[in-house]
Design a protein around this motif. Structure first.
Motif, mmCIF file in Angstrom:
data_model
loop_
_atom_site.group_PDB
_atom_site.id
_atom_site.type_symbol
_atom_site.label_atom_id
_atom_site.label_comp_id
_atom_site.label_asym_id
_atom_site.label_seq_id
_atom_site.Cartn_x
_atom_site.Cartn_y
_atom_site.Cartn_z
ATOM 1 N N VAL A 73 -2.918 -9.435 4.270
ATOM 2 C CA VAL A 73 -1.617 -8.914 4.709
ATOM 3 C C VAL A 73 -1.289 -7.719 3.831
ATOM 4 O O VAL A 73 -1.300 -7.833 2.598
ATOM 5 N N ILE A 74 -1.013 -6.563 4.446
ATOM 6 C CA ILE A 74 -0.614 -5.394 3.663
ATOM 7 C C ILE A 74 0.648 -4.797 4.264
ATOM 8 O O ILE A 74 0.869 -4.839 5.480
ATOM 9 N N VAL A 75 1.493 -4.246 3.393
ATOM 10 C CA VAL A 75 2.740 -3.623 3.834
ATOM 11 C C VAL A 75 2.753 -2.169 3.380
ATOM 12 O O VAL A 75 2.387 -1.852 2.245
ATOM 13 N N PHE A 76 3.145 -1.299 4.303
ATOM 14 C CA PHE A 76 3.344 0.118 4.021
ATOM 15 C C PHE A 76 4.857 0.359 4.006
ATOM 16 O O PHE A 76 5.481 0.422 5.075
ATOM 17 N N PRO A 77 5.483 0.463 2.846
ATOM 18 C CA PRO A 77 6.941 0.650 2.819
ATOM 19 C C PRO A 77 7.337 2.102 3.113
ATOM 20 O O PRO A 77 6.537 3.039 2.953
ATOM 21 N N ASP A 78 8.584 2.257 3.554
ATOM 22 C CA ASP A 78 9.204 3.590 3.710
ATOM 23 C C ASP A 78 8.420 4.505 4.636
ATOM 24 O O ASP A 78 8.186 5.673 4.327
ATOM 25 N N GLN A 79 8.036 3.989 5.794
ATOM 26 C CA GLN A 79 7.327 4.787 6.789
ATOM 27 C C GLN A 79 8.241 4.989 8.005
ATOM 28 O O GLN A 79 8.544 4.045 8.723
ATOM 29 N N GLU A 80 8.704 6.214 8.229
ATOM 30 C CA GLU A 80 9.600 6.508 9.356
ATOM 31 C C GLU A 80 8.747 6.844 10.579
ATOM 32 O O GLU A 80 8.413 7.996 10.821
ATOM 33 N N LEU A 81 8.427 5.796 11.350
ATOM 34 C CA LEU A 81 7.447 5.930 12.416
ATOM 35 C C LEU A 81 8.095 5.936 13.794
ATOM 36 O O LEU A 81 8.786 4.982 14.163
ATOM 37 N N LEU A 82 7.834 6.973 14.562
ATOM 38 C CA LEU A 82 8.125 6.936 15.982
ATOM 39 C C LEU A 82 7.081 6.056 16.665
ATOM 40 O O LEU A 82 5.979 5.861 16.137
ATOM 41 N N PRO A 83 7.391 5.504 17.843
ATOM 42 C CA PRO A 83 6.401 4.661 18.524
ATOM 43 C C PRO A 83 5.036 5.324 18.682
ATOM 44 O O PRO A 83 3.997 4.679 18.517
ATOM 45 N N GLU A 84 5.029 6.623 18.972
ATOM 46 C CA GLU A 84 3.755 7.321 19.173
ATOM 47 C C GLU A 84 2.899 7.295 17.906
ATOM 48 O O GLU A 84 1.667 7.174 17.974
ATOM 49 N N ARG A 85 3.528 7.410 16.735
ATOM 50 C CA ARG A 85 2.769 7.408 15.489
ATOM 51 C C ARG A 85 2.295 6.000 15.144
ATOM 52 O O ARG A 85 1.191 5.821 14.617
ATOM 53 N N GLN A 86 3.104 4.988 15.440
ATOM 54 C CA GLN A 86 2.653 3.619 15.210
ATOM 55 C C GLN A 86 1.442 3.316 16.088
ATOM 56 O O GLN A 86 0.464 2.705 15.632
ATOM 57 N N VAL A 145 0.860 -1.186 0.000
ATOM 58 C CA VAL A 145 0.000 0.000 0.000
ATOM 59 C C VAL A 145 0.895 1.236 0.000
ATOM 60 O O VAL A 145 1.719 1.431 0.904
ATOM 61 N N THR A 146 0.754 2.054 -1.015
ATOM 62 C CA THR A 146 1.538 3.292 -1.131
ATOM 63 C C THR A 146 0.584 4.466 -1.328
ATOM 64 O O THR A 146 -0.626 4.298 -1.461
ATOM 65 N N GLY A 147 1.175 5.665 -1.364
ATOM 66 C CA GLY A 147 0.363 6.862 -1.521
ATOM 67 C C GLY A 147 -0.233 7.356 -0.222
ATOM 68 O O GLY A 147 -1.208 8.120 -0.234
ATOM 69 N N VAL A 148 0.354 6.925 0.898
ATOM 70 C CA VAL A 148 -0.130 7.359 2.203
ATOM 71 C C VAL A 148 1.071 7.590 3.116
ATOM 72 O O VAL A 148 2.066 6.857 3.058
ATOM 73 N N ASP A 149 1.009 8.620 3.933
ATOM 74 C CA ASP A 149 2.059 8.958 4.889
ATOM 75 C C ASP A 149 1.514 8.715 6.300
ATOM 76 O O ASP A 149 0.697 9.482 6.804
ATOM 77 N N LEU A 150 1.988 7.639 6.929
ATOM 78 C CA LEU A 150 1.469 7.274 8.249
ATOM 79 C C LEU A 150 2.053 8.120 9.380
ATOM 80 O O LEU A 150 1.650 7.964 10.535
#
Length: 296
Positions: A42-55, A16-21
């Motif tokens: 099962v879905i994968v969001f690649p290239d997401q630089e997530l701090l724990p709070e955002r996850q 899944v792309t086109g979204v900034d988590l």
């Protein structure tokens, strides 16, 4: 926002792309993600630089998060919602989760509130390996004969953390006092062998080599042959997807219709560090009664 969804295998899995988590999501985008997840399991969001709070914020969009009281020893020091799966040393000691998930399983099926969604975020990965495999349990059920499906529809099976720890050689390396406490917190439960997904309406097998010991009302010996057949059948190559991790991947899977397996395909000389969230599920299964426990 309109996301892009690209299937990754025949059986299950999509990118899944086109979204900034890292940013809050609107209701429409959240609904698109939900539909992609239900369609591909099962879905994968690649290239997401997530701090724990955002996850954690993303996870809460899909339900109440587990605080891991059933396995309290491996939580993030600042966030109870995050369970650390790592081969880094913790407090100068070997990690107790470095070999987690080495048998096929569905998260927390040994409880009466098994996990709905698991979200695993990759912080570090070895240069080679560290892969995770997934199996589509819809297909595993739907490709059985009508006669066998009719038999299985009526059965319950015993799921237990004790079975998982006793059948998994990697658990022999863990702290025995911690394991004993985990067993006490999670007694064996009876789960339906076939589970109807509450959102898609499809039936899926709900057994696993890691957590299912035998059928309710049968001995282990009587159960062994059919269970082994189902275990082998469920993980045929055409029912599976193998995910090769990249740093900053966030993977989300549906435990109601999949199993997964963490492969021992890498060296612990290299770090593998993951942050796991689990979304609590609706009630499913029941505690065994005294007679059933004695028979078990």
């Amino acid at each position: 926002m309109s996301i892009k969804v690209r299937p990754l295998s025949y059986a299950l899995g999509a990118a899944v792309t086109g979204v900034d988590l890292t940013k809050p999501l609107d209701a429409a985008t959240r609904a698109e993600i939900q539909q992609a997840w239900l369609a591909h399991s099962v879905i994968v969001f690649p290239d997401q630089e997530l701090l724990p709070e955002r996850q954690i914020a993303f996870g809460k969009l899909f339900g109440e998060l587990d605080d891991h009281k059933a396995v309290p020893f491996y939580r993030h020091p600042e966030h109870d919602e995050i369970y650390l799966i790592t081969n880094r040393k913790i407090g100068g000691k070997e990690s107790q989760t470095k070999d987690t998930g080495r048998l096929w399983h569905s998260d927390h099926s040994f409880t009466t509130h098994p996990t709905t969604a698991t979200m695993l975020y990759c912080c570090e990965i070895p240069p080679v390996g560290g892969n995770t495999m997934f199996a589509n349990m819809y297909l595993a059920y739907e490709t059985l004969s009508p006669g066998l499906r009719k038999v299985l529809d009526k059965l319950e099976a015993v799921h237990s953390l004790e079975h998982y720890t006793s059948s998994n050689p990697f658990f022999r390396q863990r702290d025995p006092d911690q394991i004993a406490k985990m067993h006490k917190l999670s007694p064996p439960v009876a789960q339906p062998v076939v589970r109807t997904h509450p959102e898609t309406g499809r039936k899926a097998l709900y057994i696993s080599e890691g957590q299912t010991s035998h059928f309710v009302g049968m001995s282990r010996e009587e159960s062994r042959g059919l269970l082994q057949y189902l275990f082998d059948h469920s993980v045929k190559p055409e029912f599976t997807y193998r995910h090769a991790w990249s740093v900053n991947d966030l993977l989300m899977w549906d435990n109601r219709c999949t199993m997964h397996l963490a492969l021992a395909d890498y060296s612990h000389e290299h770090p593998r560090h993951m942050h796991r969230l689990t979304v609590l599920g609706a009630p499913c299964g029941r505690l065994l009664n005294a007679e059933e426990l004695a028979a078990a």
